[in-house]
Design a protein around this motif. Structure first.
Motif, PDB file in Angstrom:
ATOM      1  N   ASN A 166      43.454  58.180  47.429  1.00  0.00           N
ATOM      2  CA  ASN A 166      42.572  58.743  48.440  1.00  0.00           C
ATOM      3  C   ASN A 166      41.170  58.854  47.860  1.00  0.00           C
ATOM      4  O   ASN A 166      40.978  58.730  46.647  1.00  0.00           O
ATOM      5  CB  ASN A 166      43.108  60.102  48.930  1.00  0.00           C
ATOM      6  N   PRO A 167      40.150  59.080  48.701  1.00  0.00           N
ATOM      7  CA  PRO A 167      38.764  59.105  48.198  1.00  0.00           C
ATOM      8  C   PRO A 167      38.540  60.103  47.077  1.00  0.00           C
ATOM      9  O   PRO A 167      37.785  59.813  46.135  1.00  0.00           O
ATOM     10  CB  PRO A 167      37.961  59.459  49.450  1.00  0.00           C
ATOM     11  N   GLU A 168      39.170  61.274  47.165  1.00  0.00           N
ATOM     12  CA  GLU A 168      38.973  62.271  46.117  1.00  0.00           C
ATOM     13  C   GLU A 168      39.560  61.808  44.790  1.00  0.00           C
ATOM     14  O   GLU A 168      38.987  62.040  43.727  1.00  0.00           O
ATOM     15  CB  GLU A 168      39.602  63.602  46.544  1.00  0.00           C
ATOM     16  N   GLN A 169      40.722  61.155  44.833  1.00  0.00           N
ATOM     17  CA  GLN A 169      41.321  60.623  43.604  1.00  0.00           C
ATOM     18  C   GLN A 169      40.428  59.548  42.996  1.00  0.00           C
ATOM     19  O   GLN A 169      40.213  59.517  41.779  1.00  0.00           O
ATOM     20  CB  GLN A 169      42.702  60.046  43.897  1.00  0.00           C
ATOM     21  N   GLU A 170      39.911  58.646  43.826  1.00  0.00           N
ATOM     22  CA  GLU A 170      39.040  57.581  43.326  1.00  0.00           C
ATOM     23  C   GLU A 170      37.772  58.160  42.715  1.00  0.00           C
ATOM     24  O   GLU A 170      37.297  57.694  41.679  1.00  0.00           O
ATOM     25  CB  GLU A 170      38.705  56.618  44.461  1.00  0.00           C
ATOM     26  N   LEU A 188      38.702  59.659  39.336  1.00  0.00           N
ATOM     27  CA  LEU A 188      38.932  58.609  38.350  1.00  0.00           C
ATOM     28  C   LEU A 188      37.619  58.011  37.861  1.00  0.00           C
ATOM     29  O   LEU A 188      37.439  57.749  36.663  1.00  0.00           O
ATOM     30  CB  LEU A 188      39.809  57.511  38.954  1.00  0.00           C
ATOM     31  N   THR A 189      36.688  57.785  38.784  1.00  0.00           N
ATOM     32  CA  THR A 189      35.386  57.225  38.417  1.00  0.00           C
ATOM     33  C   THR A 189      34.639  58.169  37.492  1.00  0.00           C
ATOM     34  O   THR A 189      34.062  57.758  36.471  1.00  0.00           O
ATOM     35  CB  THR A 189      34.547  56.958  39.684  1.00  0.00           C
ATOM     36  N   ILE A 190      34.641  59.451  37.829  1.00  0.00           N
ATOM     37  CA  ILE A 190      33.948  60.447  37.008  1.00  0.00           C
ATOM     38  C   ILE A 190      34.555  60.502  35.610  1.00  0.00           C
ATOM     39  O   ILE A 190      33.834  60.527  34.601  1.00  0.00           O
ATOM     40  CB  ILE A 190      34.025  61.829  37.688  1.00  0.00           C
ATOM     41  N   SER A 234      34.540  47.419  33.940  1.00  0.00           N
ATOM     42  CA  SER A 234      34.528  48.657  33.159  1.00  0.00           C
ATOM     43  C   SER A 234      34.497  49.915  34.011  1.00  0.00           C
ATOM     44  O   SER A 234      35.016  50.959  33.603  1.00  0.00           O
ATOM     45  CB  SER A 234      33.334  48.664  32.197  1.00  0.00           C
ATOM     46  N   LEU A 235      33.891  49.846  35.194  1.00  0.00           N
ATOM     47  CA  LEU A 235      33.724  51.045  36.022  1.00  0.00           C
ATOM     48  C   LEU A 235      34.597  51.049  37.258  1.00  0.00           C
ATOM     49  O   LEU A 235      34.794  52.103  37.872  1.00  0.00           O
ATOM     50  CB  LEU A 235      32.253  51.177  36.452  1.00  0.00           C
ATOM     51  N   GLY A 236      35.116  49.906  37.661  1.00  0.00           N
ATOM     52  CA  GLY A 236      35.871  49.810  38.906  1.00  0.00           C
ATOM     53  C   GLY A 236      35.011  49.226  40.009  1.00  0.00           C
ATOM     54  O   GLY A 236      33.786  49.345  40.013  1.00  0.00           O
ATOM     55  N   ASN A 274      28.438  53.154  48.599  1.00  0.00           N
ATOM     56  CA  ASN A 274      27.551  54.318  48.469  1.00  0.00           C
ATOM     57  C   ASN A 274      27.873  55.402  49.484  1.00  0.00           C
ATOM     58  O   ASN A 274      27.816  56.598  49.166  1.00  0.00           O
ATOM     59  CB  ASN A 274      26.095  53.884  48.595  1.00  0.00           C
ATOM     60  N   GLU A 275      28.195  55.024  50.704  1.00  0.00           N
ATOM     61  CA  GLU A 275      28.548  56.030  51.695  1.00  0.00           C
ATOM     62  C   GLU A 275      29.823  56.777  51.298  1.00  0.00           C
ATOM     63  O   GLU A 275      29.967  57.971  51.564  1.00  0.00           O
ATOM     64  CB  GLU A 275      28.747  55.379  53.072  1.00  0.00           C
ATOM     65  N   LYS A 276      30.704  56.073  50.654  1.00  0.00           N
ATOM     66  CA  LYS A 276      31.987  56.660  50.260  1.00  0.00           C
ATOM     67  C   LYS A 276      31.860  57.503  48.995  1.00  0.00           C
ATOM     68  O   LYS A 276      32.424  58.604  48.909  1.00  0.00           O
ATOM     69  CB  LYS A 276      32.997  55.536  50.042  1.00  0.00           C
ATOM     70  N   SER A 277      31.110  57.018  48.001  1.00  0.00           N
ATOM     71  CA  SER A 277      31.099  57.674  46.702  1.00  0.00           C
ATOM     72  C   SER A 277      29.960  58.671  46.541  1.00  0.00           C
ATOM     73  O   SER A 277      30.053  59.583  45.716  1.00  0.00           O
ATOM     74  CB  SER A 277      31.030  56.632  45.580  1.00  0.00           C
TER      75      SER A 277
END
Length: 608
Positions: free
Chosen positions: A203-207, A210-212, A519-521, A558-561
């Motif tokens: 889900n968006p919060e998990q992604e 993970l990115t952070i 490296s970042l996804g 960008n709208e998502k993250s």
């Protein structure tokens, strides 16, 4: 190539990391591959993953301790399958004795030749002897033609260690820099695999989390020596807290937690702190705070935030708790909560008549937060006040002064106030070259920022050599596939694009994009930036069919993250509108222009 499956108890995490750090050397050189359960993706079918990895392995290392022997999961799930594969497929099973335990009473284990020789536990050796033994074991694994008894290990010292000897992290070897780096590389691989191997399943919060966390690991790798020292400091602080809290826990539990902490095994310490919180002991706020720091050290940011929140609720006027909670909230993108806690912290420090470094630090943190929120007018005076305190307290040529100068320059550049930004970048660069050396990555960062400033003003002749120098430092220091290298490649490509040297720009954008996606996804905001820039390159050449899907993908990321009214969203909206206008599709272009304008007026002001 051999595949090594590591079976261990999570209470022996520090031992597992130590063993694995010796194996990682061989893995990097293609001699073997390693699997442990920390590679299981978030939300994945962990039992299926373990069974699949067991089926693929041809070597199994069993890290034997009383925790290992007491684990129901290991005894009932892993061991039967390991022994079955040993019998049917010739799987090599090697028990590695970590600590004294009742292995002799376990029939299947007593029948298998263990390591070290005569099943003498590693814990009875000195730190140097442990590393020597593990290095020899690792070197033996790619070629199993000889028997384990053929490996000679150093003699175990006969003098027993006194039971009451205190554990002081500064006085024992603990984790080495190499072991620390190996652990970070494993974390990076696990997070990258988790992010990239299961697209669309988070889900968006998990992604976002993970990115952070992936960015955090890569940041530590980019600044390895300083992050290593920070880790040692956190472990020392946790050890001090355990000593302080020993009256609220069983003596044996505290002693074991401190001993394991000295080997960078944080699990027992976190459990001790959690026990204090759960039973509502008088020091539960301190325990929650220390637990949060260890979770942060282990890149478990959601758990760290949970513990920091408990600490702040219990002691809302404690500066350390407010600072930790505020910074973690900002890291996780919860700006309203971060603002509330950091402003409370600022008020506490303002009550003192002294201009302390603590006041400067919280002003810096608040300024960075406002910059993230694109509230530039609020950020500037905070940077200015912090800079004044640092110059007075530390001297005008201190690296911390250089950091604030750089950050203030970034703020001005974001507002197109180039004349204010340039002298700050120049001064920051001079301080860092003098204090850190001309090949330091902090120098590379400021070179890149100064080059960006010149490019924005059309001074390409000044910008190009700075980009090239920054790129050279980062490739040499960090490796050619590091995200910082990708950033400079992206920026240098932008310079060539502005000069209409499209043939030079495109391969740099492509290389930058490939590094970032790997490296970042594929859904990281930095990927969105390069996608937008590559689309701009194609639009400038009239290749509209190539440009449009890149703009659309950049906008979606960008709208998502970030958020739908973030300045980066406005930039891509404007560029996509320009693309439609160039093709005569005014009906598509106009609403994008309108939305972009609205975002910019909100973040920059109507008169910008």
């Amino acid at each position: 190539m051999s595949t090594v499956f590591i079976s261990y108890s999570h209470q022996d995490e520090g031992w597992k990391d130590r063993v694995q750090s010796h194996l990682t050397v061989l893995e990097k050189h293609g001699k073997l591959s390693i699997w442990d359960d920390r590679q299981i993706a978030l939300g994945g079918d962990w039992l299926s993953d373990i069974e699949q990895s067991l089926a693929q392995a041809n070597i199994a290392l069993l890290l034997v301790s009383r925790h290992f022997l007491n684990s129901d999961f290991i005894r009932n799930k892993e061991i039967p399958k390991l022994l079955q594969r040993r019998e049917q497929d010739g799987l090599t099973v090697i028990p590695v004795m970590l600590t004294p335990c009742g292995w002799q009473h376990v029939d299947w284990l007593s029948a298998i030749q263990g390591y070290p020789k005569d099943n003498k536990p590693l814990s009875g050796m000195t730190e140097h002897q442990i590393d020597e033994a593990l290095a020899k074991l690792a070197g033996h694994l790619p070629n199993l033609d000889s028997k384990l008894n053929d490996i000679t290990v150093p003699d175990t010292p006969d003098t027993p260690q006194p039971e009451t000897s205190p554990v002081v992290i500064n006085n024992i070897s603990g984790i080495t820099l190499e072991e620390y780096e190996a652990g970070l590389l494993r974390q990076e691989k696990r997070l990258r695999d988790e992010f990239n191997n299961q697209p669309g399943q988070h889900n968006p919060e998990q992604e976002k989390l993970l990115t952070i966390e992936l960015n955090a690991v890569q940041g530590r790798l980019a600044n390895l020596q300083s992050s290593y020292q920070e880790t040692r400091q956190r472990l020392e602080e946790a050890d001090d807290a355990l000593a302080q809290l020993k009256g609220e826990l069983p003596e044996l539990q505290v002693k074991e937690a401190r001993e394991l902490l000295a080997r960078n095994d944080t699990q027992a310490a976190k459990q001790a702190f959690t026990d204090i919180v759960d039973k509502g002991a008088p020091s539960m706020a301190l325990a929650a705070y220390e637990s949060g720091k260890l979770e942060e050290e282990d890149i478990n940011y959601a758990k760290a935030m949970q513990q920091y929140r408990i600490a702040v609720v219990l002691e809302e006027d404690n500066p350390d708790y407010l600072s930790a909670a505020g910074k973690m909230s900002r890291t996780l993108g919860d700006y309203p909560t971060a603002l509330s806690w950091l402003e409370s912290l600022l008020e506490i420090h303002k009550q003192s008549s002294d201009e302390t470094m603590e006041l400067a630090d919280v002003q810096d943190d608040l300024a960075e937060l406002f910059k993230d929120m694109a509230e530039y007018a609020k950020a500037e005076p905070l940077y200015q006040r912090s800079l004044g305190i640092k110059e007075k307290s530390l001297g005008k040529d201190h690296p911390s002064v250089a950091t604030t100068l750089n950050n203030l320059a970034v703020l001005y550049e974001a507002q197109s106030e180039y004349a204010k930004a340039e002298p700050l970048y120049q001064r920051s660069l001079g301080i860092n070259e003098k204090s850190l050396g001309k090949e330091h990555t902090s120098v590379a960062d400021t070179l890149n920022n100064l080059a960006e400033l010149y490019r924005a003003q059309g001074e390409s002749a000044k910008a190009e050599p700075l980009y090239q120098r920054s790129l050279g430092i980062n490739e040499e220091s960090l490796g050619k596939d590091h995200p910082s290298v990708a950033t400079t490649l992206n920026n240098l490509a932008g310079l060539y694009r502005a000069q209409c040297e499209y043939a030079k720009a495109e391969p740099l954008y492509q290389r930058s994009l490939g590094i970032k996606e790997k490296s970042l996804g594929k859904d990281h905001p930095s990927v969105a930036t390069t996608l937008n820039n590559l689309a701009e390159l194609y639009r400038a050449q009239g290749e509209y069919a190539k440009a449009e899907p890149l703009y659309q993908r950049s906008l979606g990321i960008n709208e998502k993250s970030l958020r739908k009214d973030h300045p980066s969203v406005a930039t891509t909206l404007n560029n996509l509108a320009e693309l439609y206008r160039a093709q005569g599709e005014s009906a598509k272009a106009e609403p994008l222009y309108q939305r972009s304008l609205s975002i910019k007026e909100k973040s920059l002001g109507k008169d910008h």
